[in-house]
Design a protein around this motif. Structure first.
Motif, mmCIF file in Angstrom:
data_model
loop_
_atom_site.group_PDB
_atom_site.id
_atom_site.type_symbol
_atom_site.label_atom_id
_atom_site.label_comp_id
_atom_site.label_asym_id
_atom_site.label_seq_id
_atom_site.Cartn_x
_atom_site.Cartn_y
_atom_site.Cartn_z
ATOM 1 N N TYR A 180 0.830 -1.207 0.000
ATOM 2 C CA TYR A 180 0.000 0.000 0.000
ATOM 3 C C TYR A 180 0.864 1.256 0.000
ATOM 4 O O TYR A 180 2.047 1.227 0.373
ATOM 5 N N VAL A 181 0.254 2.362 -0.400
ATOM 6 C CA VAL A 181 0.871 3.684 -0.324
ATOM 7 C C VAL A 181 -0.152 4.652 0.258
ATOM 8 O O VAL A 181 -1.349 4.358 0.331
ATOM 9 N N ILE A 182 0.346 5.822 0.691
ATOM 10 C CA ILE A 182 -0.526 6.896 1.159
ATOM 11 C C ILE A 182 -0.718 7.905 0.035
ATOM 12 O O ILE A 182 0.255 8.364 -0.571
ATOM 13 N N MET A 183 -1.968 8.238 -0.251
ATOM 14 C CA MET A 183 -2.269 9.243 -1.272
ATOM 15 C C MET A 183 -2.938 10.453 -0.617
ATOM 16 O O MET A 183 -3.891 10.298 0.152
ATOM 17 N N ASP A 184 -2.417 11.626 -0.907
ATOM 18 C CA ASP A 184 -3.008 12.894 -0.460
ATOM 19 C C ASP A 184 -3.473 13.669 -1.684
ATOM 20 O O ASP A 184 -2.777 13.697 -2.711
ATOM 21 N N TYR A 185 -4.629 14.289 -1.563
ATOM 22 C CA TYR A 185 -5.095 15.139 -2.664
ATOM 23 C C TYR A 185 -6.087 16.173 -2.126
ATOM 24 O O TYR A 185 -6.662 16.016 -1.051
#
Length: 279
Positions: free
Chosen positions: A207-212
């Motif tokens: 998994y990765v962390i996504m910010d938007y």
């Protein structure tokens, strides 16, 4: 101290050692070392042949270990599989001359060469098929050509090696194997911590962390695209019509989700790696 068996060589060794390092444990510095204590984490590591690990753990001489599911089943050890570790995947199949073998029943009464007589023998007994097993330590694909066996049972990836030896795959899959964490019959303190740490490494790799940033009016639409593990974290921005969103997503789907979110109206889309996790 919790006594942990680690593969000392082969396809399992490097990845197992790297996983333990990412899980916060101190491994060996010299590849010739067979025993390394890690007092800070109250564990000690024993570096052994992958094929022997299930035997040591099953006997209770060691508490837990990392090995292949194929090696565990082939050993006949009473050690118990605790968790898949998602590396060193392999598939076991039967192969033989195409003009002679098409179905599993065609093996009845013939010689089958394999490096895993326990695993293959158990599989065939469950199917009610009697064969003569020929144990080899490697290069079983040559056994038919040299007259040692009539068919083989071995690890298959593309099948190119078997085809080059004039053999064709047939019958059902014997086993889908992968690296696993195993333990002895006696539950020892520290096993649960080791398992949580290794699971954290698996999560960090997958998994990765996504910010938007997203207009509030489009928030529900965006969160349907990337719902996260439980629920996205949504924070207000200085502009009340916009919100900042943080979500954990599968690494393999990163670019597809970025494209979809951008099409919806998200901006400032950033992705960060996860170094450790506890879910």
């Amino acid at each position: 101290m919790l006594r942990i068996a680690v593969p000392n060589k082969g396809s399992l060794s490097d990845t197992a050692s790297q996983m333990l390092f990412e899980a916060g444990y101190t491994g060996r510095r010299d590849p010739r070392e067979l025993h390394t204590p890690d007092p800070r984490n109250d564990v000690e590591f024993f570096y052994l042949r992958p094929r022997d690990i299930a035997t040591y753990v099953g006997s209770g001489a060691l508490d837990v270990g990392i090995t292949g599911r194929d090696l565990l089943l082939d050993s006949g050890s009473p050690a118990t599989e605790v968790h898949e570790l998602n590396f060193a995947e392999s598939t076991f199949r039967f192969a033989g001359p195409a003009e002679r073998f098409r179905e599993l029943d065609d093996l009845a009464g013939v010689r089958v060469a394999t490096s895993y007589p326990g695993l293959v023998g158990d599989f065939l007994r469950e199917k009610g098929i009697e064969v003569e097993l020929v144990k080899l330590d490697g290069a079983v694909e040559s056994a038919v050509r040299l007259g040692v066996a009539d068919a083989v049972a071995d690890v298959v990836s593309t099948g190119a090696t078997l085809r080059a030896a004039g053999l064709a795959i047939f019958g059902p899959v014997i086993l889908e194997s992968t690296a696993v964490l195993i333990r002895s019959a006696e539950e020892k303190p520290g096993v649960a911590t080791l398992l949580r740490r290794l699971q954290g490494v698996l999560v960090a790799r997958q998994y990765v962390i996504m910010d938007y940033d997203i207009p509030v009016a489009l928030l529900e639409q965006a969160t349907r695209v990337a719902p996260g593990i439980e629920s996205p974290t949504v924070s207000p921005l200085h502009d009340p019509e916009w919100a900042a969103v943080r979500v954990m997503i599968p690494r393999a789907e990163t670019n597809q989700m970025m494209d979809a979110l951008y099409e919806i109206g998200a901006r400032a889309i950033l992705v960060s790696s996860i170094h450790a996790a506890r879910l």
